[in-house]
Design a protein around this motif. Structure first.
Motif, short mmCIF file in Angstrom:
data_model
loop_
_atom_site.label_atom_id
_atom_site.label_comp_id
_atom_site.label_asym_id
_atom_site.label_seq_id
_atom_site.Cartn_x
_atom_site.Cartn_y
_atom_site.Cartn_z
N LEU A 180 10.18 48.98 -18.23
CA LEU A 180 9.75 48.67 -16.87
C LEU A 180 10.82 47.90 -16.11
N GLY A 181 12.03 47.90 -16.63
CA GLY A 181 13.14 47.26 -15.92
C GLY A 181 13.38 45.81 -16.29
N VAL A 198 14.02 38.70 -17.73
CA VAL A 198 14.51 38.83 -16.36
C VAL A 198 14.18 40.25 -15.90
N GLY A 199 13.42 40.36 -14.82
CA GLY A 199 13.04 41.68 -14.36
C GLY A 199 12.48 41.65 -12.96
N PHE A 252 13.09 40.58 -7.87
CA PHE A 252 14.46 41.04 -8.10
C PHE A 252 14.56 42.54 -7.93
N THR A 253 15.67 42.97 -7.34
CA THR A 253 16.05 44.37 -7.43
C THR A 253 16.66 44.60 -8.82
N ASP A 254 16.91 45.85 -9.17
CA ASP A 254 17.54 46.12 -10.46
C ASP A 254 18.90 45.45 -10.56
N ALA A 255 19.66 45.49 -9.47
CA ALA A 255 21.00 44.88 -9.48
C ALA A 255 20.91 43.36 -9.63
N VAL A 272 21.34 38.32 -12.83
CA VAL A 272 20.73 37.10 -13.38
C VAL A 272 20.74 37.13 -14.90
N SER A 273 20.44 38.29 -15.48
CA SER A 273 20.43 38.41 -16.94
C SER A 273 21.80 38.12 -17.53
#
Length: 704
Positions: free
Chosen positions: A55-56, A78-79, A173-176, A181-182
């Motif tokens: 799920l990202g 983080v997602g 958060f967006t994916d980017a 952050v991760s």
């Protein structure tokens, strides 16, 4: 030494050591059981949390605290929903009571304090990427309990419900952004290196190995699908609610040992910093934080924004207008707090009708409204009680000069007004503030707050600021003032030194405009760039600060003979924008008066366009054009702003002096500056040009 003494001593020593070793063994066994239970809980959660990668979500396991060698974090996720620190708990007993968490009868206050320190450490470690503490949630997941609660910065949830709860989180958060952050987290929270087991020659673990039923923590597929659909249908959280400039993040956490101030031009994020700072401290404070401003409709908007930023924190912030706050203070001690505006207006009208001031040949402004403002903002607004105070007063923000005789006549008008109020058994808004201030000073124990944040401080009068300062009390991080003197849209003024407030070493300036495009900012700045203003810190500001790196189209400037023609042109522009994909909900029309706002609202509805008055706007996005006065729009922003009837300069009154006209015009330009800087992306400005009508008349005469 008697026979046998040495043997007795040695036997006693060995017995004491054996007892100590036994106690140590029992203690280590208890710790072992706790660790095995924790390991079982973590192992049970791991498969479910790893599945979130689909799920990202980025799942980091067994990580160290920032700058720690031993303290560990079970899981860091983080997602889409932000940054989660998940701590697996195997407690059989847990309860929430009176704002605290208890394990059986034992308070978890120390654990909650550790959570605060963890969030501070993570925020500091991620400051360089601008992540705010509002995006960080610490989750305690209980393997043996079904629970759903929030205490301070901690979310308590049953392990089986954890994945579904995560799936329902609003998108931060967006994916980017999640990837960024991760990666930053992996740097500040390194993986824990495995250590070889401790081996003792006489120790052997004979208990059963822990078994884990991973299905216990996995939600039903139907529940998960519903959660994902719910999350997908929610609007993404705006970026400023999660990310700020590193300098702004720092201000949300800075420790100030006294009153502080954040200032800067429009669009630089003063209110955003204040909201994040309020949520940061609300999660750590035993008493509520007050967030207040003069505009009475703004608090409900801020309350909704704070709920989105951090719902647990929002419950410990009291968003309230200054006058409503004063009313609440009086009501708390059983005093009447209502204002009868009709009686107040009658009291002034009668006092003015008998005043010698209106017949004075030396004053350049005979408008009764000007002298009512003199009472509201200069005399009563400063808490003056003796003529000698007024006689020698520097009337900050007022350009119409008053000779001694005129000041005496002005004071007589004030005294007559006070007498008319007394005869009618009523009082005005300044009296409300003065009475509330006195109440707070008399009964300080009734008003327990952990701090006060004041937005648009430049619009207050002096007695209101003193009232709020008293409510805040002494101590670190108790009073934060946000504002910009160039955005003052009310007459009069004051300095912080008059209020007895010192922000030396605790005053910060923001200069980067994050709201407006460079083109909109330039158009607005041109109105006030040549006006020098006295800042509330006592310095004369003769230049306009602030820059924007955002680029957009030039503002649309239209001219028309009157407000009716311009209103029609503005609505045509709105309809055209709508046809090109713009949303009604991203548009706002701002006027100077309530009457103009009502007229424009009627025109919109006549053409089938949905409308919501700014007086009814609570910060919840609706598919309707917002319409209201410029003063009501203070502190707000909209993608598209329409100003259907403004002027380059105000019409001049008959016999009006240069100083009086300059004062009115300067205040007007600041008001239009505020209106223009509400626009993020598009600005439509309609200017009344009466020469158009005169030209038509002249041409018609020539044709005849």
């Amino acid at each position: 030494m008697a026979a046998g003494d040495s043997a007795l001593r040695e036997g006693s020593r060995l017995s004491e050591e054996a007892d100590a070793l036994f106690e140590l063994a029992e203690s280590m066994k208890a710790k072992s059981r706790n660790y095995l239970a924790a390991a079982s809980s973590e192992a049970g959660l791991a498969p479910a949390l790893r599945a979130l990668a689909e799920l990202g979500w980025h799942v980091l396991e067994d990580r160290l605290w920032p700058n720690s060698r031993r303290a560990n974090l079970d899981f860091v996720l983080v997602g889409p929903g932000g940054l989660l620190v998940v701590d697996a708990k195997s407690w059989a007993e847990v309860r929430v009571h009176d704002g605290g968490i208890y394990r059986g009868q034992e308070s978890c206050e120390d654990d909650l304090d550790n959570v605060d320190r963890l969030i501070d450490a993570l925020t500091e470690g991620l400051e360089h990427i601008g992540l705010t503490s509002a995006a960080i949630t610490v989750v305690w997941a209980f393997s043996q309990r079904s629970i759903d609660a929030s205490v301070r910065a901690v979310k308590l949830v049953g392990a089986r419900d954890l994945v579904e709860w995560i799936a329902r989180l609003p998108r931060r958060f967006t994916d980017a952004q999640a990837e960024s952050v991760s990666a930053a987290l992996a740097e500040i929270c390194p993986a824990i290196e495995s250590e070889p087991p401790l081996r003792l020659p006489l120790a052997r673990h004979r208990g059963r190995s822990a078994t884990v039923d991973t299905q216990e923590v996995l939600p039903g597929i139907d529940d998960l699908v519903r959660a994902l659909l719910d999350a997908e249908l929610t609007e993404p959280i705006e970026s400023w609610m999660t990310f700020l400039h590193p300098d702004q993040v720092r201000l949300t956490r800075t420790h100030w040992n006294g009153p502080a101030r954040v200032r800067g031009p429009a669009g630089t994020g003063k209110t955003v910093v204040g909201l994040h700072r309020a949520t940061h401290h609300a999660l750590r404070s035993p008493h509520p934080i007050i967030f207040t401003t003069l505009v009475r409709t703004l608090p409900q908007v801020f309350a909704e924004l704070a709920r989105i930023v951090s719902e647990p924190a929002s419950h410990n912030i009291h968003f309230v207008g200054v006058h409503q706050l004063a009313s609440e203070c009086l009501q708390k001690v059983g005093e009447h707090a209502g204002i009868d505006s009709a009686k107040v207006n009658t009291a002034f009208a009668l006092a003015w009708s008998r005043s010698d001031l209106k017949n004075s040949s030396s004053i350049g402004n005979r408008s009764p409204a000007y002298w009512q403002e003199e009472i509201d903002y200069v005399i009563k607004g400063r808490g003056l009680t003796e003529f000698e105070q007024y006689r020698d007063l520097q009337r900050i923000g007022r350009k119409t000069p008053l000779r001694l005789g005129d000041r005496e006549r002005m004071w007589d008008l004030f005294v007559a007004y006070q007498e008319q109020l007394r005869l009618r058994g009523t009082y005005d808004f300044n009296d409300l503030i003065l009475r509330a201030h006195e109440t707070v000073r008399r009964f300080p124990s009734l008003f327990q707050f952990s701090g006060v944040v004041v937005d648009e401080v430049q619009d207050l009068n002096l007695i209101s600021l003193r009232f709020l300062d008293t409510l805040a009390g002494d101590g670190p991080n108790r009073l934060l003032l946000l504002g910009d003197s160039r955005q003052s849209v009310y007459p009069g003024g004051f300095t912080l030194s008059e209020a007895g407030i010192n922000v030396t070493g605790r005053a910060h300036v923001l200069r980067e405009n994050y709201r407006n495009t460079a083109q909109i900012l330039a158009a607005a700045a041109a109105l006030v760039v040549e006006d020098a203003v006295l800042d509330i810190e006592g310095t004369l500001e003769d230049r306009l600060e602030g820059t924007s790196s955002r680029v957009g189209g030039k503002p649309t400037v239209a001219t028309g003979p009157d407000s009716q023609a311009l209103a029609s042109m503005a609505i045509d522009s709105m309809i055209a924008a709508r046809a090109c994909g713009a949303s009604w909900g991203n548009m706002a029309a701002l006027t100077r008066t309530t009457r103009e706002a009502r007229q424009f609202t009627t025109l919109l509805r006549h053409r089938g366009i949905p409308v919501v008055p700014l007086a009814d706007y609570a910060g919840v996005t609706t598919e309707a054009v917002k319409v209201g006065t410029i003063k009501r729009a203070k502190g707000l922003e909209f993608s598209r702003v329409y100003l259907p009837a403004i002027r380059h300069d105000l019409p001049r009154h008959t016999d009006e002096s240069d100083s009086s006209y300059d004062e009115r015009n300067s205040l007007y330009r600041r008001e239009i500056y505020v209106a223009m800087t509400r626009a993020r992306d598009h600005l439509w400005a309609g200017y009344i040009d009466e020469t158009i009508t005169l030209g038509k008349v002249a041409r018609g005469t020539m044709q005849r």
